[in-house]
Design an enzyme around this catalytic site. Structure first.
Site, short mmCIF file in Angstrom:
data_model
loop_
_atom_site.label_atom_id
_atom_site.label_comp_id
_atom_site.label_asym_id
_atom_site.label_seq_id
_atom_site.Cartn_x
_atom_site.Cartn_y
_atom_site.Cartn_z
CE1 TYR A 28 -3.45 -2.73 0.49
CE2 TYR A 28 -2.41 -3.21 2.59
CZ TYR A 28 -3.31 -3.54 1.59
OH TYR A 28 -4.07 -4.67 1.71
CE1 TYR A 156 -8.80 -4.28 0.90
CE2 TYR A 156 -8.82 -5.58 2.92
CZ TYR A 156 -8.20 -5.19 1.74
OH TYR A 156 -6.98 -5.72 1.42
CG ASP A 250 -14.38 -10.79 5.13
OD1 ASP A 250 -13.71 -11.23 6.08
OD2 ASP A 250 -13.90 -10.19 4.16
CE LYS A 279 -6.79 -8.42 8.52
NZ LYS A 279 -5.68 -7.67 7.97
#
Ligand code: PLP
Length: 432
Positions: A28, A156, A250, A279
């Site tokens: 990013y 996202y 999600d 995660k």
């Protein structure tokens, strides 16, 4: 900072940094303009120790993964034991205890009949697998038209092609790809009369081409740290049932306690047909992800026809070290008062960030579980803002117009106060 440091030199970055930096492509980042990354020597608890000896209090927990803090001894010991036995073995034709134990434990914690776990190694891939499962769910029933998804603005879901295509196409980070990715339907979350009517209109017109609805439950994370009410998830469940669509949650950001319950779907009391996890699954120690399907979804693949099989199998799926770390992380959720810690963090974030409310340049201050957000009107120089936090002795990584804290659940009260104090000082000094 003076004297010898973790790089063994005085002041200068370590040799490995100087020699290697020109050969990595950073995430990013506009490589031409981004500030160079900070060389890290080690981590401990909620601290990042830089090569020059400085210690930063970590406000991000490595993109929300390190929920027990870094270097947790229980996870470390489990990984070491597993390393001595077997770091990895392919999951095709072979099975091992850490993966099967983890699958059993995950489904025991998830609600409803979510009871088949497909392992992979990253959140984006878990989302790809969920999308592939949903499309093939229909294919296996002889329906070839249902290949699109309904997703939400502000959402996202990852950086791989399929996942990118269900992110917010306009405001999201993948906007340059607009028009080039597979097209799906992206609408506002049905939060009021107008958005609810638009949501139903799209379903009435397009349900026949939809495989499912994909949503981040309760919190849209990387798309802007937006919170919304559980009632929306009830609306989605009812719509999925009415229009015969699969509902995919999600939970890659929200899973494992971040919003106050182990999974966001628990707080909402809504059971999806497929859920994605990653995660914090391994407590931030190793890469691992899971796509968990309900019995209804799995049953559509249960057949004598080889073409009805889910043809997916990442090389490192169910990596034994990662599964051992995930089992140890679940032990910690069972043995230690993680969810109470999240509630305490929520209260401390409320108190600590409250002085930001009403400051010029601050648009909103909000807290949900162990997520604290200060939304600014705009951030002109994000690199400068990030550097300001380092000067404050903390690691906080704003994006868009968002400054946020997602600390480890084990963070000490004074460390959290230093994080919120830094955010308040930086917000107070914003250029007007
Ligand atoms: C909700 C959500 N889904 C998917 C992803 C992608 O996960 P990964 O970066 O592991 O591919 C993320 C990452 O931030 C996420 O927050």
């Amino acid at each position: 900072m003076s004297g010898k440091n973790d790089s063994g030199t005085d002041g200068a970055p370590p040799a490995w940094y100087q020699a290697g930096l020109a050969h990595v492509w950073l995430p990013y980042a506009q490589m031409k303009r981004a500030l160079p990354p900070l060389p890290v020597a080690r981590t401990k608890g909620c601290r990042i120790v830089l090569a020059d000896g400085r210690e930063l209090i970590d406000g991000i927990a490595s993109w929300w993964t390190a929920c027990h803090g870094y270097n947790h001894p229980h996870i470390g010991a489990a990984v070491e034991r597993q390393l001595a036995l077997m770091p990895h073995v392919m999951f095709g034709g072979l099975a091992h205890e850490p993966a099967l134990t983890l699958a059993r434990r995950l489904v025991a914690r998830l609600p409803g009949d979510l009871d088949r776990v497909f392992f992979s190694e990253s959140g984006s891939v878990a989302v790809e697998v969920a999308m592939k499962m949903a499309v093939q769910f229909w294919l296996n029933r002889g329906v070839r038209t249902r290949k699109k998804f309904l997703a939400f603005s502000g959402g996202y879901h990852g950086d791989t092609t399929g996942a990118m295509a269900i992110c917010d196409p306009a405001a999201g980070m993948h906007a340059p790809f607009r028009g080039l990715l597979p097209e799906h339907h992206v609408v506002d979350l049905p939060q009021d009369e107008e958005s609810a009517a638009a949501f139903v209109r799209v379903l009435e017109r397009h349900a026949e081409e939809l495989a499912g609805i994909v949503v981040e439950p309760l919190v849209q994370g990387a798309g802007g740290m937006r919170f919304y009410d559980a009632g929306v998830l009830h609306t989605l469940r009812a719509a999925a049932d009415r229009f015969d669509l699969l509902l995919i949650f999600d939970e890659i950001f929200t899973g494992f306690g971040r919003t106050g319950t182990l999974f966001a779907c628990e707080a909402a009391g809504v059971v999806p047909d497929i859920v994605t996890l990653s995660k914090a699954l391994t407590g931030g120690t190793l890469p691992l992800a899971a796509t968990v399907a309900s019995r209804k979804v799995f049953d559509a693949f249960w057949s004598d026809d080889p073409m009805h099989a889910l043809m997916h199998g990442p090389t490192f799926m169910a990596n034994a070290l990662a599964c051992a770390a995930a089992n140890a992380s679940l032990d910690l959720f069972e043995r230690e008062p993680r969810l109470r810690q999240v509630a305490d963090i929520a209260a401390a974030l409320e108190r600590g960030l409250a002085p930001c409310r009403g400051l010029a340049g601050v648009k909103d201050v909000r807290v949900k579980g162990a997520i604290g957000v200060v939304e600014l009107e705009r951030i002109d120089d994000i690199e400068r803002l990030r550097a300001r936090f380092v000067e404050e002795g903390v690691f906080v990584r704003p994006f868009g117009s968002i400054v946020y804290l997602t600390p480890a659940f084990t963070i000490a009260e004074d460390e959290l106060a230093r994080l919120t104090g830094a955010v308040v000082r930086v917000a107070t000094a914003l250029p007007r």
